[in-house]
Enzyme design. Sequence first.
Site, PDB file in Angstrom:
ATOM      1  N   CYS A 255      38.333  43.340  49.659  1.00 44.57           N
ATOM      2  CA  CYS A 255      37.997  44.032  48.420  1.00 44.57           C
ATOM      3  C   CYS A 255      36.587  43.633  47.974  1.00 44.57           C
ATOM      4  CB  CYS A 255      39.002  43.688  47.326  1.00 44.57           C
ATOM      5  SG  CYS A 255      38.559  44.387  45.718  1.00 44.57           S
TER       6      CYS A 255
ATOM      7  N   VAL B 194      42.766  43.118  41.925  1.00 44.52           N
ATOM      8  CA  VAL B 194      41.966  41.941  42.237  1.00 44.52           C
ATOM      9  C   VAL B 194      40.506  42.246  41.909  1.00 44.52           C
ATOM     10  CG1 VAL B 194      43.558  41.170  44.018  1.00 44.52           C
ATOM     11  CG2 VAL B 194      41.655  42.632  44.671  1.00 44.52           C
TER      12      VAL B 194
ATOM     13  N   GLU C 169      39.461  41.899  36.191  1.00 47.87           N
ATOM     14  CA  GLU C 169      38.295  42.790  36.317  1.00 47.87           C
ATOM     15  C   GLU C 169      37.087  41.955  36.761  1.00 47.87           C
ATOM     16  OE1 GLU C 169      38.245  46.199  36.156  1.00 47.87           O
ATOM     17  OE2 GLU C 169      40.403  45.991  35.944  1.00 47.87           O
TER      18      GLU C 169
END
Length: 241
Positions: A30, A70, A82
């Site tokens: 991510c 995440v 965030e």
Amino acid sequence: MPTQKAYKTGSTAPEPSAPGVLRLISMRFCPFAHRTRLVLAAKGIDYETVNVCTKNKPEWFFAINPLAKVPTLQHDGKVVYESLVCNEYLDRVFPGRKLSPEEPLEKARIGMLQAIWDAKISPNFYKIANKDQEGREDIIKVFKEGMSFLEKEVTSKSFFGGDEPGFLDYSFWPWFERMPVLEVASGFKLEEAEFPKLFAWQAAMRDRPEVKEHAKDTPIHLQYLMSRKQGNPDPDAGLQA
């Protein structure tokens, strides 16, 4: 210490972290979580990581963060989530080099550049990776418009943050690390002749120890991207069985 492998739907929650230990709930691929890992490294903060699957999310994660997104930080009974909020929290609460400016106009500049990034660049990144994306040429045009704006804003001191990377540099970098994947997957790449200052910035960022610490090679990023395009993103890509 939790394993690198991601917790998924149906998994048992990990044991709570020890008192005083900062925990990062993350996913290895991510880019938003990558932002926070960079800030943690830049400030020299000790922490432990719990990786989760962001498609088949573990049920226990919703009890921590109602969005189950995440990055999420757990710190002394508090929860912060965030990526930009997490990074600002870390910069304010923990000692070490300050990554955000205090001067109001420079702080506003950072917020405005982040808004350009959020509007034109990050939401279009994975769309460009798909050669069959409807309206792809228009998407690329918007993407490059955003990059052109950033090209004008790189300072003469190498980084958006001055002599050393700051809040914006760490906010942007995860997507630049993944940029070679776009070329391999779809043939798209930025040209150095068009973005010389951004290319110099990338070279300076790659030399940073905190960037090297959390870097993944292009083949590993590509492995994850291919699993994502097939509809089953693999958060454990590149890990041994």
